[in-house]
Design a protein around this motif. Structure first.
Motif, short mmCIF file in Angstrom:
data_model
loop_
_atom_site.label_atom_id
_atom_site.label_comp_id
_atom_site.label_asym_id
_atom_site.label_seq_id
_atom_site.Cartn_x
_atom_site.Cartn_y
_atom_site.Cartn_z
N ASP A 10 0.81 -1.22 0.00
CA ASP A 10 0.00 0.00 0.00
C ASP A 10 0.85 1.27 0.00
OD1 ASP A 10 1.05 -0.33 2.50
OD2 ASP A 10 -0.82 0.07 3.59
N VAL A 11 2.06 1.19 -0.51
CA VAL A 11 2.98 2.32 -0.48
C VAL A 11 2.49 3.47 -1.38
CG1 VAL A 11 4.42 1.54 -2.40
CG2 VAL A 11 5.43 2.95 -0.62
N THR A 12 2.77 4.69 -0.95
CA THR A 12 2.47 5.86 -1.79
C THR A 12 3.66 6.15 -2.69
OG1 THR A 12 3.39 7.41 -0.17
CG2 THR A 12 1.05 6.84 0.05
N THR A 13 3.43 6.96 -3.72
CA THR A 13 4.52 7.34 -4.62
C THR A 13 5.63 8.06 -3.85
OG1 THR A 13 2.99 7.58 -6.48
CG2 THR A 13 5.12 8.68 -6.66
N GLU A 14 5.24 8.93 -2.93
CA GLU A 14 6.22 9.68 -2.15
C GLU A 14 7.08 8.74 -1.32
OE1 GLU A 14 3.01 10.36 -2.34
OE2 GLU A 14 3.09 12.22 -3.52
N ARG A 15 6.44 7.76 -0.71
CA ARG A 15 7.18 6.80 0.11
C ARG A 15 8.11 5.94 -0.74
NH1 ARG A 15 8.88 6.40 5.34
NH2 ARG A 15 9.12 4.21 5.95
N LEU A 16 7.64 5.56 -1.92
CA LEU A 16 8.48 4.78 -2.83
C LEU A 16 9.74 5.55 -3.19
CD1 LEU A 16 9.09 2.44 -4.76
CD2 LEU A 16 7.61 3.56 -6.45
N LEU A 17 9.58 6.82 -3.53
CA LEU A 17 10.74 7.64 -3.90
C LEU A 17 11.68 7.83 -2.71
CD1 LEU A 17 8.92 10.32 -6.10
CD2 LEU A 17 10.47 8.51 -6.89
N GLU A 18 11.12 8.01 -1.53
CA GLU A 18 11.95 8.14 -0.33
C GLU A 18 12.81 6.90 -0.13
OE1 GLU A 18 9.47 8.91 3.01
OE2 GLU A 18 8.84 10.89 2.32
N ASN A 19 12.20 5.74 -0.32
CA ASN A 19 12.93 4.48 -0.14
C ASN A 19 14.00 4.29 -1.21
OD1 ASN A 19 11.81 2.30 2.02
ND2 ASN A 19 10.21 3.75 1.45
N ILE A 20 13.70 4.71 -2.43
CA ILE A 20 14.69 4.59 -3.51
C ILE A 20 15.92 5.44 -3.19
CG2 ILE A 20 15.15 5.21 -5.91
CD1 ILE A 20 12.26 4.35 -6.54
N TRP A 21 15.69 6.69 -2.79
CA TRP A 21 16.82 7.56 -2.47
C TRP A 21 17.57 7.07 -1.23
CZ3 TRP A 21 19.09 10.57 -5.70
CH2 TRP A 21 18.39 11.17 -6.74
N ALA A 55 17.91 3.93 -0.23
CA ALA A 55 18.74 2.79 -0.63
C ALA A 55 19.95 3.25 -1.42
CB ALA A 55 17.90 1.81 -1.46
N HIS A 56 19.75 4.23 -2.28
CA HIS A 56 20.86 4.77 -3.08
C HIS A 56 21.94 5.38 -2.18
CE1 HIS A 56 22.97 6.59 -6.44
NE2 HIS A 56 22.86 7.78 -5.87
N ASN A 57 21.52 5.95 -1.07
CA ASN A 57 22.45 6.60 -0.13
C ASN A 57 22.87 5.67 1.01
OD1 ASN A 57 22.52 9.17 -1.45
ND2 ASN A 57 20.47 9.59 -0.65
#
Length: 229
Positions: A105-116, A118-120
């Motif tokens: 049930d993730v939101t787009t904002e939460r998905l992007l937060e997790n991507i960044w 993980a990248h960091n």
């Protein structure tokens, strides 16, 4: 710069995810794939540094892909998306080498937060999931202190018992497993009994500790319900 391959069994959904990601500055989608094989084939050509992999890939494909990427190129971070809220399943991905995960049930904002994150080299974990992971790790430590887990023990399990063990790992009850496999509850109970006996453990939680050793035999195909009757 984040260069992502999106992996989902439905190409249209992969494309929709990609269209959302490309609106974020600094994120580039360099490939789409619908299977483990296609994703692995695109890694070198695309020069990606992250994979978003749907946890719903058939035959535990997301777990397989995570493990393969750790061996092939550990610099490519793998994030599982669409995860069920199951501590055992999340732990499987963590132990397989996933850099992060997002729930169904993730939101787009939460998905992007997790991507960044993980990248960091960071991971965003909700307090509830963090508590569950701590509990599961504590259980693993307790089991390990009582007995040395024998990876070879899982080789004694039949393909159907492996199916049942995987579903136990997802937190399913006997009734839910029976519905998933289209068999009687009594049949599931027999499988669970045999699993505990073969792994020499006392309960389902201890059996779930063997999941990281469980090799995927999906290429052999699942057994039919007829074999359990």
């Amino acid at each position: 710069m984040i260069r992502i391959i999106v992996v989902h069994q439905t190409r249209l959904i992969a494309s929709l995810i990609a269209s959302v990601l490309t609106e974020e500055e600094g994120i580039y989608v360099v490939g789409l794939a619908t299977s483990v094989e296609e994703a692995l084939g695109k890694v070198e050509r695309s020069n990606c540094n992250m994979m978003l992999v749907a946890a719903t890939l058939p035959n535990q494909g997301a777990l397989t892909l995570t493990r393969e990427m750790v061996k092939l190129d550990p610099t490519v971070k793998v994030m599982a998306i669409g995860m069920p809220d199951s501590e055992n399943m999340i732990l499987q991905y963590v132990m397989a080498g996933a850099a992060g995960y997002v729930l169904q049930d993730v939101t787009t904002e939460r998905l992007l937060e997790n991507i960044w994150a993980a990248h960091n080299e960071k991971a965003l974990i909700s307090p509830d999931i963090a508590a569950k992971l701590i509990n599961q790790l504590a259980e693993l430590a307790r089991v390990s202190s009582q007995q040395a887990l024998d990876p070879l023990a899982v080789e004694e399990l039949t393909p159907r018992e492996r199916d049942v063990l995987n579903l136990i790992g997802e937190g399913m009850t006997n009734q839910e497993i029976a519905e998933q496999l289209v068999v009687e509850v009594g049949t599931v109970k027999t499988h669970v009994h045999n699993i505990l006996k073969k792994l020499d453990v006392a309960n389902r939680e201890e059996a779930a500790a063997f999941l990281p050793f469980l090799e995927d035999e999906a290429e052999d195909g699942p057994e039919t319900a007829v074999s359990d009757t």
